[in-house]
Design a protein around this motif. Structure first.
Motif, PDB file in Angstrom:
ATOM      1  N   SER A  31       0.814  -1.226   0.000  1.00 39.59           N
ATOM      2  CA  SER A  31       0.000   0.000   0.000  1.00 39.59           C
ATOM      3  C   SER A  31       0.842   1.268   0.000  1.00 39.59           C
ATOM      4  O   SER A  31       0.411   2.296  -0.529  1.00 39.59           O
ATOM      5  N   VAL A  63       3.383  -4.856   7.019  1.00 36.69           N
ATOM      6  CA  VAL A  63       3.388  -4.168   8.318  1.00 36.69           C
ATOM      7  C   VAL A  63       3.010  -5.142   9.440  1.00 36.69           C
ATOM      8  O   VAL A  63       2.247  -6.074   9.214  1.00 36.69           O
ATOM      9  N   HIS A 281      -7.815 -16.279   5.489  1.00 35.66           N
ATOM     10  CA  HIS A 281      -7.379 -15.110   6.267  1.00 35.66           C
ATOM     11  C   HIS A 281      -7.692 -15.300   7.741  1.00 35.66           C
ATOM     12  O   HIS A 281      -8.822 -15.631   8.093  1.00 35.66           O
ATOM     13  N   TYR A 285     -12.519  -8.498   9.807  1.00 32.71           N
ATOM     14  CA  TYR A 285     -13.428  -7.697  10.648  1.00 32.71           C
ATOM     15  C   TYR A 285     -14.840  -7.752  10.084  1.00 32.71           C
ATOM     16  O   TYR A 285     -15.042  -8.120   8.927  1.00 32.71           O
ATOM     17  N   SER A 311      -9.311 -10.263   3.403  1.00 25.83           N
ATOM     18  CA  SER A 311     -10.291 -11.168   2.777  1.00 25.83           C
ATOM     19  C   SER A 311     -11.354 -10.419   1.979  1.00 25.83           C
ATOM     20  O   SER A 311     -12.267 -11.042   1.435  1.00 25.83           O
ATOM     21  N   SER A 313     -13.516  -7.827   3.168  1.00 30.58           N
ATOM     22  CA  SER A 313     -14.739  -7.408   3.893  1.00 30.58           C
ATOM     23  C   SER A 313     -15.168  -5.993   3.494  1.00 30.58           C
ATOM     24  O   SER A 313     -16.356  -5.724   3.284  1.00 30.58           O
ATOM     25  N   ASP A 329      -3.840  -5.320  -1.000  1.00 36.37           N
ATOM     26  CA  ASP A 329      -3.245  -6.209   0.012  1.00 36.37           C
ATOM     27  C   ASP A 329      -1.938  -6.753  -0.534  1.00 36.37           C
ATOM     28  O   ASP A 329      -1.811  -7.018  -1.739  1.00 36.37           O
TER      29      ASP A 329
HETATM   30  C1  LIG Z   1      -5.908  -7.306   9.778  1.00 37.05           C
HETATM   31  S1  LIG Z   1      -5.723  -7.793   8.155  1.00 37.05           S
HETATM   32  C2  LIG Z   1      -7.091  -7.051   7.344  1.00 37.05           C
HETATM   33  C3  LIG Z   1      -8.301  -7.916   7.378  1.00 37.05           C
HETATM   34  C4  LIG Z   1      -9.495  -7.333   6.681  1.00 37.05           C
HETATM   35  N1  LIG Z   1     -10.024  -6.200   7.390  1.00 37.05           N
HETATM   36  C5  LIG Z   1     -10.589  -8.377   6.520  1.00 37.05           C
HETATM   37  O1  LIG Z   1     -11.719  -8.219   7.022  1.00 37.05           O
HETATM   38  O2  LIG Z   1     -10.300  -9.419   5.899  1.00 37.05           O
HETATM   39  C6  LIG Z   1      -4.373  -6.849   7.575  1.00 37.05           C
HETATM   40  C7  LIG Z   1      -3.956  -7.136   6.148  1.00 37.05           C
HETATM   41  O3  LIG Z   1      -2.919  -6.228   5.780  1.00 37.05           O
HETATM   42  C8  LIG Z   1      -2.094  -6.844   4.804  1.00 37.05           C
HETATM   43  N2  LIG Z   1      -0.834  -6.048   4.725  1.00 37.05           N
HETATM   44  C9  LIG Z   1       0.167  -5.945   5.618  1.00 37.05           C
HETATM   45  N3  LIG Z   1       1.065  -5.048   5.229  1.00 37.05           N
HETATM   46  C10 LIG Z   1       0.632  -4.530   4.060  1.00 37.05           C
HETATM   47  C11 LIG Z   1       1.102  -3.538   3.170  1.00 37.05           C
HETATM   48  N4  LIG Z   1       2.255  -2.903   3.400  1.00 37.05           N
HETATM   49  N5  LIG Z   1       0.381  -3.249   2.075  1.00 37.05           N
HETATM   50  C12 LIG Z   1      -0.764  -3.901   1.801  1.00 37.05           C
HETATM   51  N6  LIG Z   1      -1.275  -4.869   2.610  1.00 37.05           N
HETATM   52  C13 LIG Z   1      -0.589  -5.174   3.728  1.00 37.05           C
HETATM   53  C14 LIG Z   1      -1.955  -8.280   5.308  1.00 37.05           C
HETATM   54  O4  LIG Z   1      -1.650  -9.165   4.271  1.00 37.05           O
HETATM   55  C15 LIG Z   1      -3.365  -8.525   5.916  1.00 37.05           C
HETATM   56  O5  LIG Z   1      -4.197  -9.190   4.992  1.00 37.05           O
END
Ligand SMILES: C[S@@+](CC[C@H](N)C(=O)[O-])C[C@H]1O[C@@H](n2cnc3c(N)ncnc32)[C@H](O)[C@@H]1O
Length: 360
Positions: A31, A63, A281, A285, A311, A313, A329
């Protein structure tokens, strides 16, 4: 950057600005890089849940696994700053972050992040909306309680932010509180139910008179709506406890509940943690929470971006509300899953639309 092509049928189209990339797409990449490809002041809502500090290893890295809290906040701020740049002055940013224990003490990571965001990016923190999980992970600690809440921080970059408070946590039946709307048909079904009931003819007459009176109050906008309970037809009010309404039901055979106005809009959303069958995943949320923020902060056709879409959402809630989504993602596996999930939602919706059209 690897870009995963959108395959699903898109039944809803809105006016896409020429300069807007990734329109209704799930895109695989970091991102921090992808956000740079989006023009300033072009997105209506960023809503997301970044990886929590040292909580889990995700498929694509990214991250979350920094060694120190400060490094984690630094990595988050790099992406948050871009989110501030891309939202419109009328836009909003909503970040959900969970906390972490270290040496039996909470690190207060969500609040460290919120302080950094307000101090470093010139944003205003409008609310800290608390998600109350009705089904937290079942655990038992001897010396502390089970954490069952998480914050959703709502930030804006100007006071011109869009806000539709009546849409937030709207009771499902608020638009038709008496089950028949507020037009000519208001309360009509209750007349039929009174006739079908086993009330005495005197009680039926009283019920009809009371019903006519309350309908007039709705028509004159003295009250917002009402519900009627008729003995033998409806369940007893308030779980059948002793009280005024139960007495009215026993004595008169009916009771009328007047609805006087909107409930107070509080900074709490209570909803269960979601799980999806066969979802790779580990930390999704609830669509319900995203849905509430989308209704509160955007209008039909607006653009909603999630820089950690996991995923999918956010994209699901966005599509269901007829807004345009952009999801990033870092994990290809999650991107592919999010696309599959979206395709299935779109297919379901198209079936319902076809069904509705056939029944019209
Ligand atoms: C907590 S999860 C998000 C879940 C999402 N809200 C859902 O309901 O499925 C955080 C996500 O951030 C992604 N992620 C981590 N660092 C990232 C980055 N630098 N750029 C894009 N995605 C990243 C991970 O692969 C992970 O799927």
């Amino acid at each position: 950057m690897r870009k995963v092509k959108e395959q699903a049928l898109v039944t809803y189209t809105v006016n896409r600005p020429a300069e807007m990339p990734f329109w209704n797409e799930i895109v695989c990449g970091d991102s921090a890089d992808l956000l740079k490809l989006i023009s300033a002041d072009s997105v209506d809502l960023v809503i997301t849940s970044p990886p929590y500090f040292q909580q889990r290893e995700y498929d694509g890295g990214g991250v979350g696994n920094e060694k120190k809290p400060d490094d984690y906040i630094f990595a988050l701020m790099k992406i948050f700053r871009e989110c501030v740049r891309v939202i419109k002055p009328t836009g909003s940013i909503v970040f959900n972050i969970g906390d972490k224990y270290e040496d039996s003490s909470l690190l207060l990571m969500p609040y460290k992040f919120a302080i950094a965001a307000t101090e470093q990016c010139g944003v205003t923190l409008v609310n800290n909306v608390t998600w109350v999980k009705s089904n937290p992970t079942p655990r038992q600690f001897k010396r502390r309680l089970v954490s069952s809440t998480e914050p959703f921080f709502h930030f804006v970059k100007s006071q011109k932010y869009k806000y539709f408070i009546d849409e937030f946590l709207k009771p499902a039946d608020e638009s038709k509180p008496n089950g028949n709307g507020t037009g000519e048909n208001v309360g009509k079904k209750y007349f039929l139910l009174i006739e079908q009931s086993k009330l005495t003819s005197k009680q039926k007459e009283m019920a009809r008179n009371a019903l006519e009176e309350v309908i007039e109050e709705v028509r004159n906008s003295e009250i917002q709506g009402f519900r009627m309970k008729i003995r033998g037809i409806h369940s007893e009010p308030f779980g059948g406890q002793e009280g005024g309404r139960k007495i009215q039901l026993d004595k008169n055979g009916f009771t009328i509940i007047r609805i006087y106005g909107n409930p107070m809009k509080k900074d709490v959303i209570a909803t269960p943690v979601e799980s999806l069958k066969n979802c790779p995943h580990p930390a999704i949320y609830p669509v319900k929470i995203v849905d509430e923020f989308i209704k509160l902060l955007t209008q039909r056709g607006d653009v909603v971006l999630d820089p950690f879409v996991g995923s999918g959402s956010t994209a699901v809630a966005t599509y269901q509300n007829e807004r345009a989504y952009i999801g990033f993602d870092i994990s290809e596996e999650y991107c592919l899953y999010a696309q599959k999930r979206l395709s299935s939602v779109k297919y379901q919706l198209s079936l319902w639309e076809r069904n509705d059209a056939a029944n019209a």
